[in-house]
Design an enzyme around this catalytic site. Structure first.
Site, short mmCIF file in Angstrom:
data_model
loop_
_atom_site.label_atom_id
_atom_site.label_comp_id
_atom_site.label_asym_id
_atom_site.label_seq_id
_atom_site.Cartn_x
_atom_site.Cartn_y
_atom_site.Cartn_z
N LYS A 293 -24.76 24.13 -0.27
CA LYS A 293 -25.88 23.74 -0.46
C LYS A 293 -26.07 22.39 -0.62
O LYS A 293 -27.02 21.56 -0.17
CB LYS A 293 -26.09 24.48 -1.93
CG LYS A 293 -26.41 25.74 -1.98
CD LYS A 293 -26.52 26.26 -3.42
CE LYS A 293 -26.69 27.97 -3.52
NZ LYS A 293 -26.70 28.41 -4.87
N HIS B 198 -15.41 27.71 -16.30
CA HIS B 198 -15.51 29.07 -16.60
C HIS B 198 -15.90 29.23 -17.94
O HIS B 198 -15.36 28.54 -18.86
CB HIS B 198 -14.01 29.71 -16.26
CG HIS B 198 -13.48 29.37 -15.04
ND1 HIS B 198 -12.74 28.44 -14.57
CD2 HIS B 198 -13.62 30.29 -14.01
CE1 HIS B 198 -12.34 28.53 -13.34
NE2 HIS B 198 -12.82 29.62 -12.90
#
Length: 107
Positions: free
Chosen positions: A58, A95
């Site tokens: 991206k 995370h």
């Protein structure tokens, strides 16, 4: 700055039994690290690498077909910080329980 990219992965959706998918995502060096881990860590590692590579594509303005995932490599330095095999790219991976997010900036 050339671009930025971000990606979020739900770790519960990853199939650790799908060796074809795993080898599609991970480079040889990443896979060598992956196979030494327990299942919980494998899921985090695979999800982090997948998110990182999506974010990198991206940031470069490329779609999924723009580059093979195995060509994008995310390793860790001696302190444990992730880095990409592109010297112009900076990455952060985080995370939290069932999710992982990756953010890439290309200078």
């Amino acid at each position: 700055m050339k671009g930025i990219g971000v990606d979020l992965v739900d770790l519960r959706r990853l199939d650790l039994e799908n060796e074809t998918f795993i080898k599609h995502v991970l480079s040889n060096r990443e896979y060598a690290c992956f196979i030494k881990m327990n299942d919980a860590r494998k899921r985090e590692y695979l999800g982090g690498r997948f998110a990182a590579k999506e974010a990198y594509l991206k940031a470069n303005g490329l779609g999924l077909g723009g580059m093979r995932f195995r060509e994008i490599e995310v390793l860790n330095d001696q302190s444990g910080a992730p880095y990409l095999n592109d010297p112009h790219a900076k990455i952060s991976i985080s995370h939290e329980k069932d999710y992982v997010v990756a953010f890439v900036v290309i200078e």
